[in-house]
Design a protein around this motif. Structure first.
Motif, short mmCIF file in Angstrom:
data_model
loop_
_atom_site.label_atom_id
_atom_site.label_comp_id
_atom_site.label_asym_id
_atom_site.label_seq_id
_atom_site.Cartn_x
_atom_site.Cartn_y
_atom_site.Cartn_z
N GLU A 59 4.31 18.28 10.79
CA GLU A 59 3.45 18.24 12.06
C GLU A 59 1.98 18.25 11.72
OE1 GLU A 59 4.56 18.23 15.25
OE2 GLU A 59 6.50 18.18 14.28
N ALA B 266 -2.59 19.47 16.75
CA ALA B 266 -2.71 18.76 18.14
C ALA B 266 -4.18 18.69 18.43
CB ALA B 266 -1.98 19.74 18.84
N ASN C 142 -0.26 14.69 19.95
CA ASN C 142 0.42 15.23 19.02
C ASN C 142 0.87 14.16 17.86
OD1 ASN C 142 1.11 18.17 19.28
ND2 ASN C 142 1.17 17.33 21.13
N SER D 279 3.04 13.57 13.73
CA SER D 279 4.03 14.01 12.75
C SER D 279 4.41 12.77 11.69
CB SER D 279 5.34 14.63 13.31
OG SER D 279 6.02 13.60 14.10
#
Lengths: 142, 122
Positions: B3, B6, B89, B91
């Motif tokens: 991840e 954010a 976001n 990843s």
């Protein structure tokens, strides 16, 4: 069938304005020395700058739509956009872009257009390839 | 899958879209004139898709300041009105392939995309 945008000189001031509008803070977009320190030969254009080449052009996006695709440019949605990046466009480059309609189809009452735009520099090197899906909206009948 | 942190953007202001219209050359008034947007059946003006994609590209650059994009593709999922706070976001699927997702604070997806980074630095 292809549509050729007019050759477009990428100016440092236009890159700066575009970077400011996107609230970018990386000094490479504002300062040639910072760009050179980061390994660029001059101020680079941000990844989505090609949109400026399409719209601020002497044969622009509106002509592409109205004259070539026969669409109302204010009656379309941008569904998807993709880019392949070959070389970074740098201030001072003169970019020629050519649009090809790769596909055109009708789905769920809407017309879809898949456009590919190849951006080449003054040495005819491919800098980037853009792929857009444009959706024509049904005319609103009030 | 890794991840990425954010990124929460400032609310989009109408003036942001005026500036982007001028900078990009996309002067479709649906982005800047509320009356035109209402004629099209919208509640308010909407951000340019390419404005949101520009923020997406900026997010990738913030995550990977020393790397360049090899490819980047997005799908625009929903319109974005001024006042919206976008949350970005991301990843990584491998060391160079990633996914990006932009939502509003209510969780509505605005943009989803994938990107591939070039090897090494500039």
């Amino acid at each position: 069938m292809v549509f050729d945008y007019a050759p477009f000189l990428v100016e440092a001031g236009k890159i700066k304005e575009f970077a400011r509008a996107l609230q970018l803070e990386n000094p490479i977009y504002f300062d040639a020395e910072a760009a050179k320190s980061a390994g660029y030969r001059g101020i680079p254009a941000p990844p989505t700058f090609t949109t400026v080449i399409d719209f601020w052009n002497d044969r622009n996006f509106y002509q592409l739509f109205s004259n070539f695709l026969k669409l109302n440019p204010n009656n379309v949605l941008h569904g998807e956009q993709a880019y392949d990046y070959h070389k970074v466009i740098i201030a001072g480059d003169i970019i020629s872009a050519q649009v090809t309609v790769k596909d055109q189809f009708h789905k769920k009452g809407k017309n879809f257009f898949q456009l590919e735009t190849v951006y080449r520099n003054q040495q005819n090197e491919t800098m980037a390839v853009g792929r857009a899906t444009i959706i024509e909206m049904p005319e609103v009948t009030a | 899958m890794t991840e990425l942190p954010a990124i929460i953007k400032k609310p989009i202001a109408p003036i942001d879209l005026v500036k982007y219209s001028g900078a990009s050359g996309d002067f479709n008034e649906i982005h800047t004139v509320p009356a035109i947007a209402e004629e099209k059946g919208l509640d308010d003006t909407i951000a340019h898709g390419m404005f949101v994609m520009g923020w997406a590209a900026a997010a990738v650059e913030e995550w990977f300041p020393d790397r360049q994009l090899q490819s980047f593709g997005v799908r625009f999922q929903a319109v974005t009105h001024p006042g919206t706070v976008l949350v970005i976001n991301g990843s990584m699927l491998t060391d160079k392939e990633g996914e990006i997702l932009i939502k509003d604070q209510q969780g509505q997806t605005k943009l989803m995309g994938t990107f591939v980074l070039k090897n090494g630095s500039t």
